[in-house]
Write a protein that holds these residues in place. Structure first.
Motif, PDB file in Angstrom:
ATOM      1  N   GLU A  38       0.824  -1.207   0.000  1.00 34.67           N
ATOM      2  CA  GLU A  38       0.000   0.000   0.000  1.00 34.67           C
ATOM      3  C   GLU A  38       0.861   1.262   0.000  1.00 34.67           C
ATOM      4  O   GLU A  38       0.516   2.256  -0.661  1.00 34.67           O
ATOM      5  CB  GLU A  38      -0.932  -0.020   1.207  1.00 34.67           C
ATOM      6  CG  GLU A  38      -1.987  -1.110   1.113  1.00 34.67           C
ATOM      7  CD  GLU A  38      -2.954  -1.118   2.281  1.00 34.67           C
ATOM      8  OE1 GLU A  38      -4.101  -1.532   2.084  1.00 34.67           O
ATOM      9  OE2 GLU A  38      -2.559  -0.695   3.382  1.00 34.67           O
ATOM     10  N   ILE A  39       1.968   1.241   0.735  1.00 37.17           N
ATOM     11  CA  ILE A  39       2.876   2.399   0.715  1.00 37.17           C
ATOM     12  C   ILE A  39       3.482   2.564  -0.676  1.00 37.17           C
ATOM     13  O   ILE A  39       3.573   3.680  -1.206  1.00 37.17           O
ATOM     14  CB  ILE A  39       3.983   2.248   1.775  1.00 37.17           C
ATOM     15  CG1 ILE A  39       3.381   2.292   3.189  1.00 37.17           C
ATOM     16  CG2 ILE A  39       5.022   3.357   1.640  1.00 37.17           C
ATOM     17  CD1 ILE A  39       4.384   2.014   4.295  1.00 37.17           C
ATOM     18  N   VAL A  40       3.897   1.438  -1.268  1.00 38.50           N
ATOM     19  CA  VAL A  40       4.465   1.489  -2.618  1.00 38.50           C
ATOM     20  C   VAL A  40       3.429   2.013  -3.609  1.00 38.50           C
ATOM     21  O   VAL A  40       3.759   2.797  -4.516  1.00 38.50           O
ATOM     22  CB  VAL A  40       4.978   0.098  -3.041  1.00 38.50           C
ATOM     23  CG1 VAL A  40       5.327   0.068  -4.521  1.00 38.50           C
ATOM     24  CG2 VAL A  40       6.194  -0.287  -2.212  1.00 38.50           C
ATOM     25  N   ALA A  41       2.165   1.605  -3.451  1.00 38.49           N
ATOM     26  CA  ALA A  41       1.104   2.106  -4.336  1.00 38.49           C
ATOM     27  C   ALA A  41       0.990   3.618  -4.229  1.00 38.49           C
ATOM     28  O   ALA A  41       0.827   4.316  -5.247  1.00 38.49           O
ATOM     29  CB  ALA A  41      -0.226   1.441  -3.980  1.00 38.49           C
ATOM     30  N   GLY A  42       1.082   4.137  -2.992  1.00 36.77           N
ATOM     31  CA  GLY A  42       1.036   5.585  -2.809  1.00 36.77           C
ATOM     32  C   GLY A  42       2.199   6.287  -3.482  1.00 36.77           C
ATOM     33  O   GLY A  42       2.030   7.325  -4.134  1.00 36.77           O
ATOM     34  N   VAL A  43       3.399   5.706  -3.343  1.00 38.49           N
ATOM     35  CA  VAL A  43       4.591   6.297  -3.974  1.00 38.49           C
ATOM     36  C   VAL A  43       4.457   6.262  -5.498  1.00 38.49           C
ATOM     37  O   VAL A  43       4.861   7.203  -6.198  1.00 38.49           O
ATOM     38  CB  VAL A  43       5.862   5.553  -3.516  1.00 38.49           C
ATOM     39  CG1 VAL A  43       7.085   6.037  -4.288  1.00 38.49           C
ATOM     40  CG2 VAL A  43       6.080   5.744  -2.019  1.00 38.49           C
ATOM     41  N   MET A  44       3.866   5.200  -6.029  1.00 36.94           N
ATOM     42  CA  MET A  44       3.694   5.072  -7.481  1.00 36.94           C
ATOM     43  C   MET A  44       2.795   6.167  -8.049  1.00 36.94           C
ATOM     44  O   MET A  44       2.969   6.597  -9.195  1.00 36.94           O
ATOM     45  CB  MET A  44       3.109   3.697  -7.819  1.00 36.94           C
ATOM     46  CG  MET A  44       4.055   2.536  -7.598  1.00 36.94           C
ATOM     47  SD  MET A  44       3.228   0.930  -7.733  1.00 36.94           S
ATOM     48  CE  MET A  44       2.713   0.947  -9.445  1.00 36.94           C
ATOM     49  N   LEU A  45       1.830   6.633  -7.261  1.00 37.10           N
ATOM     50  CA  LEU A  45       0.902   7.662  -7.738  1.00 37.10           C
ATOM     51  C   LEU A  45       1.480   9.068  -7.616  1.00 37.10           C
ATOM     52  O   LEU A  45       0.882  10.022  -8.126  1.00 37.10           O
ATOM     53  CB  LEU A  45      -0.409   7.579  -6.950  1.00 37.10           C
ATOM     54  CG  LEU A  45      -1.257   6.325  -7.200  1.00 37.10           C
ATOM     55  CD1 LEU A  45      -2.432   6.275  -6.243  1.00 37.10           C
ATOM     56  CD2 LEU A  45      -1.730   6.284  -8.644  1.00 37.10           C
ATOM     57  N   GLY A  46       2.616   9.194  -6.956  1.00 41.04           N
ATOM     58  CA  GLY A  46       3.226  10.506  -6.745  1.00 41.04           C
ATOM     59  C   GLY A  46       4.206  10.876  -7.839  1.00 41.04           C
ATOM     60  O   GLY A  46       4.310  10.219  -8.879  1.00 41.04           O
ATOM     61  N   PRO A  47       4.972  11.927  -7.582  1.00 37.31           N
ATOM     62  CA  PRO A  47       5.945  12.392  -8.586  1.00 37.31           C
ATOM     63  C   PRO A  47       7.085  11.414  -8.832  1.00 37.31           C
ATOM     64  O   PRO A  47       7.800  11.559  -9.822  1.00 37.31           O
ATOM     65  CB  PRO A  47       6.463  13.703  -7.971  1.00 37.31           C
ATOM     66  CG  PRO A  47       6.190  13.583  -6.514  1.00 37.31           C
ATOM     67  CD  PRO A  47       4.941  12.780  -6.389  1.00 37.31           C
ATOM     68  N   SER A  48       7.239  10.420  -7.960  1.00 37.60           N
ATOM     69  CA  SER A  48       8.343   9.472  -8.139  1.00 37.60           C
ATOM     70  C   SER A  48       8.126   8.525  -9.307  1.00 37.60           C
ATOM     71  O   SER A  48       9.087   8.007  -9.865  1.00 37.60           O
ATOM     72  CB  SER A  48       8.543   8.652  -6.852  1.00 37.60           C
ATOM     73  OG  SER A  48       8.850   9.491  -5.766  1.00 37.60           O
ATOM     74  N   LEU A  49       6.861   8.279  -9.711  1.00 27.79           N
ATOM     75  CA  LEU A  49       6.608   7.368 -10.829  1.00 27.79           C
ATOM     76  C   LEU A  49       5.597   7.961 -11.807  1.00 27.79           C
ATOM     77  O   LEU A  49       5.939   8.268 -12.950  1.00 27.79           O
ATOM     78  CB  LEU A  49       6.119   6.009 -10.323  1.00 27.79           C
ATOM     79  CG  LEU A  49       5.954   4.945 -11.417  1.00 27.79           C
ATOM     80  CD1 LEU A  49       7.292   4.621 -12.078  1.00 27.79           C
ATOM     81  CD2 LEU A  49       5.329   3.671 -10.853  1.00 27.79           C
ATOM     82  N   LEU A  50       4.346   8.122 -11.366  1.00 24.44           N
ATOM     83  CA  LEU A  50       3.320   8.652 -12.261  1.00 24.44           C
ATOM     84  C   LEU A  50       3.691  10.042 -12.758  1.00 24.44           C
ATOM     85  O   LEU A  50       3.577  10.342 -13.955  1.00 24.44           O
ATOM     86  CB  LEU A  50       1.969   8.679 -11.552  1.00 24.44           C
ATOM     87  CG  LEU A  50       0.778   9.159 -12.396  1.00 24.44           C
ATOM     88  CD1 LEU A  50       0.532   8.217 -13.562  1.00 24.44           C
ATOM     89  CD2 LEU A  50      -0.482   9.281 -11.536  1.00 24.44           C
ATOM     90  N   GLY A  51       4.134  10.897 -11.848  1.00 26.93           N
ATOM     91  CA  GLY A  51       4.521  12.251 -12.242  1.00 26.93           C
ATOM     92  C   GLY A  51       5.742  12.274 -13.129  1.00 26.93           C
ATOM     93  O   GLY A  51       5.916  13.196 -13.935  1.00 26.93           O
ATOM     94  N   LEU A  52       6.598  11.268 -13.000  1.00 24.44           N
ATOM     95  CA  LEU A  52       7.810  11.199 -13.808  1.00 24.44           C
ATOM     96  C   LEU A  52       7.522  10.672 -15.210  1.00 24.44           C
ATOM     97  O   LEU A  52       8.020  11.212 -16.204  1.00 24.44           O
ATOM     98  CB  LEU A  52       8.837  10.302 -13.106  1.00 24.44           C
ATOM     99  CG  LEU A  52      10.194  10.121 -13.791  1.00 24.44           C
ATOM    100  CD1 LEU A  52      10.948  11.444 -13.833  1.00 24.44           C
ATOM    101  CD2 LEU A  52      11.014   9.054 -13.074  1.00 24.44           C
ATOM    102  N   LEU A  53       6.700   9.603 -15.294  1.00 26.07           N
ATOM    103  CA  LEU A  53       6.437   8.968 -16.584  1.00 26.07           C
ATOM    104  C   LEU A  53       5.279   9.623 -17.340  1.00 26.07           C
ATOM    105  O   LEU A  53       5.314   9.722 -18.569  1.00 26.07           O
ATOM    106  CB  LEU A  53       6.137   7.480 -16.377  1.00 26.07           C
ATOM    107  CG  LEU A  53       7.245   6.645 -15.719  1.00 26.07           C
ATOM    108  CD1 LEU A  53       6.796   5.203 -15.555  1.00 26.07           C
ATOM    109  CD2 LEU A  53       8.536   6.713 -16.528  1.00 26.07           C
ATOM    110  N   PHE A  54       4.261  10.054 -16.612  1.00 26.66           N
ATOM    111  CA  PHE A  54       3.081  10.640 -17.244  1.00 26.66           C
ATOM    112  C   PHE A  54       2.711  11.945 -16.529  1.00 26.66           C
ATOM    113  O   PHE A  54       1.719  12.002 -15.796  1.00 26.66           O
ATOM    114  CB  PHE A  54       1.901   9.664 -17.196  1.00 26.66           C
ATOM    115  CG  PHE A  54       2.222   8.305 -17.760  1.00 26.66           C
ATOM    116  CD1 PHE A  54       2.263   8.106 -19.133  1.00 26.66           C
ATOM    117  CD2 PHE A  54       2.498   7.233 -16.921  1.00 26.66           C
ATOM    118  CE1 PHE A  54       2.548   6.857 -19.664  1.00 26.66           C
ATOM    119  CE2 PHE A  54       2.791   5.985 -17.441  1.00 26.66           C
ATOM    120  CZ  PHE A  54       2.821   5.793 -18.822  1.00 26.66           C
TER     121      PHE A  54
END
Length: 713
Positions: A38-54
């Motif tokens: 769940e923590i990883v899911a939160g990080v994925m939705l932030g600038p570390s992944l979603l904000g970086l790729l899309f």
């Protein structure tokens, strides 16, 4: 396209809940706590992944006007989650090994707190906010290093069935003491941060201490009235729940107005609630479903939106992150290990306790969000500490397994009651439902019934352990569920307990992986055979798939699968007429061995060994078969018939022959598999008698059967 903020919030909530569940399931498959996913899911939705790729999608889903709304929802979820944590902090955890626990707990806080304070000398000029005093920064960093996540640790202990071991009870006690001490340290750190001086924080600290004293005395006494109200109503009414939730919010507001933080009031309300079993269980059940599935994932997403791994854009910054991780792990592990050794624990127990106390999980994330909200830590330091929380929680389960393998745990908490020299044959019987699997127990009894030696039957009932934060997964509740299941299992075994020469020892245990646990228990109990019931898997037509297939593939002992059949309920389970469709392999040899056991255990039984095959693929008796038959007593040969049938439909011949049998025992056969279209075992399950499908692990005859033959001669 422009949407109203409330529409975007609902879209975000839908995305957050779905991704959190998905990542939780994925991490559960690799034996990690749900919170990691769940923590990883939160990080994925932030600038570390979603904000970086899309970046355009991130800007659309999480515009600036939506983030504060998610923050409000996350804070509401946090209030009620802290209430649940306080509710779970059962005082009974503080009853065992309290002196050792206090020593270990305080040292495991003092060492990382001291190291964190020393580390702050390096970090303060590099990653602190302007206007924050060094005292506030050092106190907060020390408190962040000292945290142990009691909820995650408690569930790890339950999942590993450590709750009744010395290590488990000591870890729970240490974590409970640690929890209270760490929250007190954090309270002081928040007070100092808000006033920016130690002297200025003294009034807030004294006021908080007075409120805590009030809640532990007058407040607790008043709340005791909820127990009789619950008993008179027979349930937790909506009015009672409304009052309790109102008190949670009031208590949170009180601590916020005192200049501390609202989570302390919510935690305190949970901690002082009366420990009425039914009341606490119902409050937890009604609260956790909505909070943990809806509100808490929003908190993870809100934290993830503020985690910016991209800020660690240089090797020196990654070096600082590694240093923080090293200090956090070394402080907790070394402090706990040394104190535990002084307290008299073995090296293995002290090491396992050190890894358990190093768990930080969601509790650390709560602390970090408080620090970021107060401005005591920067987004850069927040990201470093989130990485530390993830790594230290992720490493707990594998390091605990490496230090304390489940085999050793089971030998401690579930020793075999029977001396291995007092019997020569033992059977493990996994039972999903004792009331509907009487035939499974009967076949095990008939195999074990012997006048020549004592045998042991272990009926096994496993309680599925869920990875979520369910109140039922706490150690105290787990013990209650185990006792209740054991009582039910024992009651269903009453009719079997008087059978001579068969010692029945039921086993009930929690399990996160039913097939693996079944195998490990069989090894611990020195069972020679696992007899399990057949079931049709949800996603395949293979009758030997699903959990049955998992046990068949991984078990390093013999396995038999019992298909009771539609007419089995009308039988008396005496199995006078046995049928063995022969195939020249080790699996069929196991089927023969079980048939001979049944013959030796009753003089009235007869066995038909049916050698059936198509005209183009003959099946001959193997040398092992002839050798075994030569060793049988003459009186046994008189009860064995061996007809030979050549037919174009060998499987139909077996099914027809089963109409005259009380039990068909068949080894997994590749020869017959090749002679028919489709799945051989699926077709064989159409037998008109109960069916036992056997799979042998070793080609050798079992030593216990050798002894049985010798005693029968």
């Amino acid at each position: 396209m422009h949407f109203d903020p409330i529409v975007l919030v609902l879209m975000d909530v839908l995305l957050v809940i779905g991704l959190s569940r998905l990542m939780g399931l994925i991490f559960g498959q690799i034996k990690q706590p749900l919170v990691i996913g769940e923590i990883v899911a939160g990080v994925m939705l932030g600038p570390s992944l979603l904000g970086l790729l899309f970046p355009s999608a991130a800007a659309f889903l999480f515009p600036p006007e939506v983030i504060p709304l998610l923050g409000v929802l996350s804070q509401i979820g946090l209030i009620f989650f802290m209430f649940l944590i306080g509710l779970e902090l059962d005082p009974s955890y503080l009853r065992g090994s309290l002196n050792t626990a206090i020593l270990v707990s305080h040292v495991s806080i003092l060492v990382p707190f001291s190291l964190g304070t020393v580390l702050s000398l390096l970090l303060f000029p590099l990653v602190s906010n302007a206007g924050i005093s060094f005292t506030a920064f050092a106190l907060f960093l020390g408190a962040a290093m000292s945290i142990t996540a009691f909820p995650v640790l408690a569930r790890i202990i339950t999942e590993n069935n450590l709750q009744n071991s010395r290590l488990g009870t000591l870890a729970l006690t240490c974590a409970a003491v640690d929890d209270v001490t760490a929250w007190c340290l954090l309270l002081v750190a928040i007070a100092v941060t808000r006033t920016n001086t130690m002297v200025g924080a003294i009034p807030n600290i004294l006021l908080s201490a007075a409120y805590i004293a009030f809640m532990l005395t007058i407040g607790r006494k008043w709340l005791q009235k909820l127990g009789p109200l619950y008993d008179s109503a027979g349930k937790l009414t909506q009015s009672m729940l409304a009052v309790i939730y109102g008190l949670v919010v009031i208590s949170a507001l009180m601590t916020e107005l005192m200049g501390i933080h609202l989570i302390f009031g919510a935690f305190l309300m949970g901690a002082v609630m009366p420990r009425h079993p039914g009341l606490v269980r119902d409050i937890a059940a009604k609260t956790e479903d909505f909070v943990l599935t809806f509100l808490l994932p929003i908190f993870f997403a809100y934290s993830g939106l503020r985690t910016q791994i991209g800020l660690l854009n240089s090797l020196p910054l990654w070096g600082l992150c590694g240093l923080i991780l090293l200090v956090a792990i070394a402080g907790k592990y070394i402090g706990t290990f040394v104190a535990a050794r002084v307290g008299g624990l073995s090296k293995r127990d002290a090491s396992a306790l050190g890894w358990l106390m190093n768990t930080r999980g969601l509790t650390e994330l709560i602390v970090l969000n408080i620090g970021l909200n107060l401005g005591v830590i920067t987004p850069l330091l927040f990201t470093m500490l989130v990485i530390m929380a993830l790594v230290t929680t992720f490493m707990t389960s594998p390091l605990l397994e490496w230090t304390y393998p489940k085999r050793l745990i089971r030998e401690q908490v579930m020793p075999s009651e029977a001396d291995s020299d007092s019997h020569s044959y033992s059977i493990l019987v996994p039972i999903a439902n004792p009331t509907t699997q009487q035939g499974l127990l009967h076949i095990a009894i008939e195999l074990a019934r012997s006048s020549h030696h004592r045998t042991v039957i272990n009926p096994l009932s496993l309680i599925q352990f869920e990875q979520d934060y369910s109140f039922e997964n706490l150690p105290q509740e787990a013990d209650r569920r185990i006792r209740r299941r054991l009582d039910k299992l024992t009651a269903s075994l009453d009719q079997f307990l008087t059978i001579e020469q068969a010692l029945i020892q039921p086993i009930v245990q929690l399990s996160g992986d039913v097939a693996r646990t079944t195998h490990e228990i069989a090894l611990t109990q020195n069972n020679e055979l696992i007899i399990m019931g057949w079931h049709r898997p949800a996603f395949t037509t293979n009758r030997l798939g699903g959990r049955v297939g998992q046990v068949l593939s991984m078990a390093t002992i013999d396995v038999a699968v019992f298909v009771e059949g539609e007419s089995s309920a009308e039988l008396e389970h005496q199995y006078h007429h046995l049928l063995l469709p022969y195939s020249s392999n080790s699996h069929s040899n196991l089927a023969l061995e079980l048939c001979l056991r049944l013959l030796l255990n009753s003089p009235d039984r007869k066995l038909t060994i049916l050698r059936v095959h198509s005209p183009d693929l003959a099946i001959e008796f193997s040398d092992d078969f002839h050798e075994l038959m030569a060793r049988l007593p003459t009186k046994l040969h008189d009860r064995i018939a061996m007809p030979h049938v050549v037919t174009e439909s060998p499987i139909q011949a077996v099914i027809d022959a089963s109409a005259h049998a009380d039990l068909t025992i068949a080894g997994i056969s590749h020869e017959l598999e090749r002679q028919i279209s489709g799945n051989y075992m699926d077709k064989l399950a159409q037998c008109r008698s109960p069916l036992l499908i056997t799979r042998r692990f070793s080609s050798a005859i079992s030593p216990s059967f050798d002894r049985l033959l010798e005693s029968a001669l």
